[in-house]
Write a protein that holds these residues in place. Structure first.
Motif, PDB file in Angstrom:
ATOM      1  N   PHE A  25       2.470   8.420   1.275  1.00  0.00           N
ATOM      2  CA  PHE A  25       3.524   7.410   1.283  1.00  0.00           C
ATOM      3  C   PHE A  25       3.328   6.468   2.454  1.00  0.00           C
TER       4      PHE A  25
ATOM      5  N   LYS B 238      11.449  12.334   3.687  1.00  0.00           N
ATOM      6  CA  LYS B 238      10.229  12.424   2.877  1.00  0.00           C
ATOM      7  C   LYS B 238       9.160  13.206   3.617  1.00  0.00           C
TER       8      LYS B 238
ATOM      9  N   ILE C 114       1.335  14.621   0.819  1.00  0.00           N
ATOM     10  CA  ILE C 114       2.216  13.695   0.094  1.00  0.00           C
ATOM     11  C   ILE C 114       2.946  12.720   1.016  1.00  0.00           C
ATOM     12  N   PRO C 115       3.569  13.196   2.098  1.00  0.00           N
ATOM     13  CA  PRO C 115       4.229  12.217   2.988  1.00  0.00           C
ATOM     14  C   PRO C 115       3.227  11.244   3.598  1.00  0.00           C
TER      15      PRO C 115
ATOM     16  N   MET D 287      13.871   7.941   5.045  1.00  0.00           N
ATOM     17  CA  MET D 287      12.409   7.921   5.278  1.00  0.00           C
ATOM     18  C   MET D 287      11.963   9.246   5.912  1.00  0.00           C
TER      19      MET D 287
ATOM     20  N   ALA E 147       0.481   4.064   1.815  1.00  0.00           N
ATOM     21  CA  ALA E 147       0.889   3.035   0.864  1.00  0.00           C
ATOM     22  C   ALA E 147       1.755   1.981   1.562  1.00  0.00           C
ATOM     23  N   ASP E 148       2.692   2.452   2.400  1.00  0.00           N
ATOM     24  CA  ASP E 148       3.538   1.513   3.131  1.00  0.00           C
ATOM     25  C   ASP E 148       2.708   0.585   3.991  1.00  0.00           C
TER      26      ASP E 148
END
Lengths: 239, 154
Positions: free
Chosen positions: A157, A4, A153-154, A1, A160-161
């Motif tokens: 993520f 990322k 980008i990170p 994780m 979204a999580d």
């Protein structure tokens, strides 16, 4: 994780490659990749590979690092070889050369990403694309776009999580189609409001599309031009 | 300065993000570094200089966002609910910094907030109620009656 969260493979070293102007490095990658494409005989490939080996040593790139970059492709290499063995055994040479080319491409790219920071890469792209300003493309906008994408980008993520976790707590199984639709809509909503806030932030920091000065400037020196000339000469000799 | 620290950070590396405003203002490269270091020291975040922005806590991100604004030497700053997304410790920290900027740094502060206690040190207060201005005057003239009418009683 955690991996990322950061981008790029740059590692600080005191190598000759590290000190070269990033624009020269990008152009060199283009030159080297074209050469790798053109070369057709085993002997020339061998000489070219030796030359690349020299460049790898000059950039203080470790082989374990290179191997790590190649690892995701091992299956593809095996698959290509298998296809050639099954379907055109007499063309096997072509298959081996193809895989060799692949490896060379990845090695060339690795040298670039190992010796150049993302920031310098982006600045280099911005300056290299300057000629496009004549057809009214704003290269500063373009490089900001790239930098913003890499920065977010990170974070995306993470959004979204979070949305997925909140949803599964409320709606249960994420895999049902209706839940996926809700998830996508919420994510898009978050992204658009983020984009709106970021554009406010850009304005508040005086951004107006013009590039005025650099925090990390890049400068072309004699050794950069010299390196490129030497590279082109060597490549022409090899092919 | 805005509410969500996440959406105010442009570049991936802290010191580059702080430099963003200076790049847009055309400050010469050699002056940038000292300006950035000074601002980071003022806010106590020099140790974050080379860190990736995604690895910071919300409080740290908000401080970096503030640094990016302070480095441009503004005469006044508009703060749009800067502490709404922070926990109480960071809330106190940011408000303390804002007060210091106003009193010692002589920077004008326009603070938008929904916490009435934040107006403790204000010279003027404007209260909005249902889209209309319910009060626009010196802080000293504010009293409980006006607050209750605006629905802000404590």
């Amino acid at each position: 994780m955690f991996r990322k969260l950061t981008f790029g493979q740059y590692v600080f070293r005191n190598s000759i490659m590290h000190k070269l102007d990033p624009r020269i490095k990008i152009i060199s990658v283009a030159v080297l990749s074209s050469a790798a494409f053109i070369i057709d005989s085993y002997s020339r490939m061998a000489v070219f590979s030796l030359f690349l080996l020299l460049l790898i040593v000059l950039s203080r790139l470790k082989f374990s690092f290179l191997l790590r970059n190649l690892r995701p492709f091992f299956f593809i290499f095996f698959f290509i070889l298998l296809m050639y063995i099954i379907f055109s055994r007499n063309d096997l040479n072509r298959g081996i050369l193809t895989i060799w080319r692949f490896i060379l491409f990845i090695a060339i790219a690795s040298i670039l990403t190992f010796t150049t920071t993302i920031t310098n890469l982006i600045t280099a792209i911005e300056r290299l694309l300057k000629p496009l300003e004549t057809i009214r493309i704003n290269t500063r906008n373009f490089s900001l776009l790239i930098a913003l994408t890499i920065r977010f980008i990170p974070a995306l993520f993470l959004y979204a999580d979070r949305i997925r976790d909140a949803q599964s707590a409320r709606l249960g199984n994420i895999k049902k189609l209706r839940n996926v639709k809700v998830f996508v809509i919420k994510l898009l909503d978050r992204i658009f409001s983020s984009a709106s806030a970021v554009s406010d932030a850009l304005v508040s920091r005086n951004y107006n599309g013009a590039r005025v000065s650099y925090f990390n400037p890049i400068r072309l020196r004699v050794k950069d031009y010299l390196s490129l000339v030497i590279l082109i000469i060597v490549v022409l000799l090899i092919i | 300065m805005f509410q969500n620290p996440e959406d105010q950070l442009i570049y991936s590396i802290v010191e580059e993000d702080i430099a963003f405003g200076l790049e847009n203002l055309g400050i010469e490269t050699r002056r940038m570094r000292s300006m950035i270091t000074r601002v980071m020291k003022e806010l106590g975040i020099e140790n974050l200089a080379k860190k990736n922005v995604n690895m910071l806590s919300l409080g740290q991100k908000q401080l970096v966002a503030l640094a990016g604004i302070l480095v441009m030497s503004p005469e006044y700053i508009v703060f749009d609910e800067p502490t709404t997304m922070l926990d109480s410790k960071n809330k106190k920290n940011i408000m303390e910094i804002i007060r210091k900027l106003n009193k010692k740094g002589k920077i004008g502060v326009i603070l938008i907030t929904n916490i009435i206690e934040d107006t403790k040190d204000s010279e003027k207060v404007i209260i909005l109620n249902k889209g209309k201005i319910a009060f626009d005057d010196k802080k000293s003239k504010l009293n409980k009656h006006i607050l209750r009418k605006a629905g802000l009683d404590v």
